[in-house]
Design an enzyme around this catalytic site. Sequence first.
Site, mmCIF file in Angstrom:
data_model
loop_
_atom_site.group_PDB
_atom_site.id
_atom_site.type_symbol
_atom_site.label_atom_id
_atom_site.label_comp_id
_atom_site.label_asym_id
_atom_site.label_seq_id
_atom_site.Cartn_x
_atom_site.Cartn_y
_atom_site.Cartn_z
ATOM 1 N N GLU A 139 0.807 -1.232 0.000
ATOM 2 C CA GLU A 139 0.000 0.000 0.000
ATOM 3 C C GLU A 139 0.843 1.287 0.000
ATOM 4 O O GLU A 139 0.578 2.224 -0.757
ATOM 5 C CB GLU A 139 -0.929 -0.095 1.223
ATOM 6 C CG GLU A 139 -1.436 1.158 1.777
ATOM 7 C CD GLU A 139 -2.557 0.961 2.810
ATOM 8 O OE1 GLU A 139 -2.806 -0.181 3.268
ATOM 9 O OE2 GLU A 139 -3.185 1.964 3.143
ATOM 10 N N ARG B 273 7.859 4.665 6.541
ATOM 11 C CA ARG B 273 6.686 5.125 7.300
ATOM 12 C C ARG B 273 7.183 5.409 8.709
ATOM 13 O O ARG B 273 7.619 4.504 9.408
ATOM 14 C CB ARG B 273 5.597 4.056 7.331
ATOM 15 C CG ARG B 273 4.334 4.514 8.072
ATOM 16 C CD ARG B 273 3.366 3.363 8.236
ATOM 17 N NE ARG B 273 2.075 3.779 8.735
ATOM 18 C CZ ARG B 273 1.755 3.938 10.017
ATOM 19 N NH1 ARG B 273 2.673 3.743 10.949
ATOM 20 N NH2 ARG B 273 0.545 4.300 10.374
#
Length: 613
Positions: A358, A444
């Site tokens: 993702e 992230r």
Amino acid sequence: MQRLCLPIKVARRSIVVRAITTFRRNENAVARGYRPIAPLQHQSTALWHSRPFNRMSSDASNVRIKVDRSETAEGAVSLQFETLISEALSKLDAAIDLVSTQDSAGTSQDGSFDKLEHVLQDLLKAIQQRKRIESKTDLDGPSDLNISSILHLAKSFAEDVTVSSKRQDAETIIGCKANRFIDTLDQIASNQTSKTTDETDINSLPAAAIGSQSYPRKNRHNREHRQQIGSLPWFGLDIGGTLTKLVYFEPTDNGEDDTEEEVHRGQIIRQYLIPSKAYGKTGVRDEDLQLDNVLMNGRTGTLHFIRFPTDRMIPFIQLVKSKGFVQNGTVCATGGGAIKYAHDMESELSMQLHKADELQSLISGIEFIAENHPEECYYYENPLDDDNHREVIWRWSSGRCSSTDDDYSHDDRNENGLQYPYVVCNIGSGVSVLVVRGHNDFERVSGCSIGGGTFQALCSFLCHSDTFEESVKLAAKGDNKNVDKLVGDIYGSAYDSIGLSSDTVAASFGKISSPKDRDNVKVEDLARSMLVTIANNIGSIALDVAKLHDIERIVFVGNFLRGNPTAARHLSNAMNFWSKGTKTALFLKHEGYFGAVGCLDKLVDVANTDTNV
Ligand SMILES: Nc1ncnc2c1ncn2[C@@H]1O[C@H](COP(=O)(O)OP(=O)(O)O)[C@@H](O)[C@H]1O
Ligand SMILES: CC(C)(COP(=O)(O)O)[C@@H](O)C(=O)NCCC(=O)O
């Protein structure tokens, strides 16, 4: 460091690119240990293959070129840098020469272009629209796929170089871009040549990127390459916590190698998708976001953007099955639903779902759109001034500071555009915050469960608003000052010594803690306070990340921002205020679609490796 400049002169069918090139002439290059890999017909410049460079590009850190002055002698750094630039520009030059030579009608004849970018854009259009090379030239040259791809790359590279050259750290940045550019050219070259030779080592291929004598002239669309990357139709699907985003690539080039089945299925899909903007009660095609003339995986086409609630996924699968949209086609999926619904999709549709990560898809999608849509990115001027706020295009890639952009051409902020590093804050159902340092180099670093899902759920409970659109409308009309306790409510004025103005929110919802307040509160004010609370919270997390990593630009994406300028303006204001103007909030027009675009753009990778996330 030498400064890079690209003065371009366009005359009748002759394009001259001058730049820092240490050995544009064969003798110089040979003298420095480089060898030509593809002497081109009809032109003075050969392609040069740099063994040192290729070793570097194949090592584990191939996405970044480290030009570290502390470890590397100055001379070696310059040589390495110049080698990269020289090689990239040789290829760029070669691509331009090749096309201008072949394009006998000469789209670049008018002599009015003064920027490389414009020249390349027109050449690219010429290739894409007329396909003259394929049918009318007598060259045993490269396929149109090859040329289009090279031009596309050359265009974005040239733009990047033009912009990067103005920065202090140009050497490192351009080094990175050159590396990526040449890697991709090499990839194209090896895809092209793999059908004519068993050799896989690019260094030993006589027919590298362009100019080869050995390409077969038939099957120019490179069926083998196409099979490798998956049959048409191509769909990218991002199955998120709230919304499913579907991107459909509609090929608009001649597609001469498409099978009858591919052509037929394309017609069925187009008949269903294109005439409508709404499907059933919940599916929507965002026509305003459609992108034409996009080059993707070697094909030219239109990208269509469609969304529907993820809780309609099972009926969607049934629809796709009943219409026969994807038999033998290629569906690349990302988002949590790519895992959750994999079994349903694969068994119901008798197909294999290519799954992509993702966040990787998100970043790829952002970068793909950045290259294809110059008007994509914007920021706010005077974000909280109801009368004077203004969206300003931030030209971050193609067309940055172009001559058509007079208003902004003297604005440093625009000249910088979206360059590495940048922070991405994705506000979907929940929130992810990423640091992007370079191509394929991201992490992230933070996240938060108070996101778009929270906003809609609280609005539904507290304001009885049934849809996101309704909640956004309520919030736009409301005033959070009737709900939130401000610094001024507590101090009677600003709290100057720590820089808090009197209208800064001190306590979200702090004014409505007693039963009597509860009875008087308006739903619009509640919705606005919800929006401001969530936006400020997210802004504060994103800003901390930007500060910690010393990054100036924060790009906000995700469908929480869809049709929601109020939220974007609050985020902008929060960034300006809390960073004292040192950080910039940027927004992207394709808000929530990047994951779907990114996994589609990764077609080659996912189809080949069948990534499992
Ligand atoms: N039509 C819509 N229906 C529901 N939520 C929407 C809609 N349009 C925008 N949103 C907002 O977008 C959020 C979902 O954003 P998105 O980027 O699609 O994330 P996800 O991948 O988690 O679905 C929702 O939580 C909501 O705040
Ligand atoms: C789990 C998710 C990556 C899923 O993505 P989404 O569907 O929300 O776009 C995202 O919701 C998230 O990062 N949530 C925050 C988790 C946390 O760091 O607290």
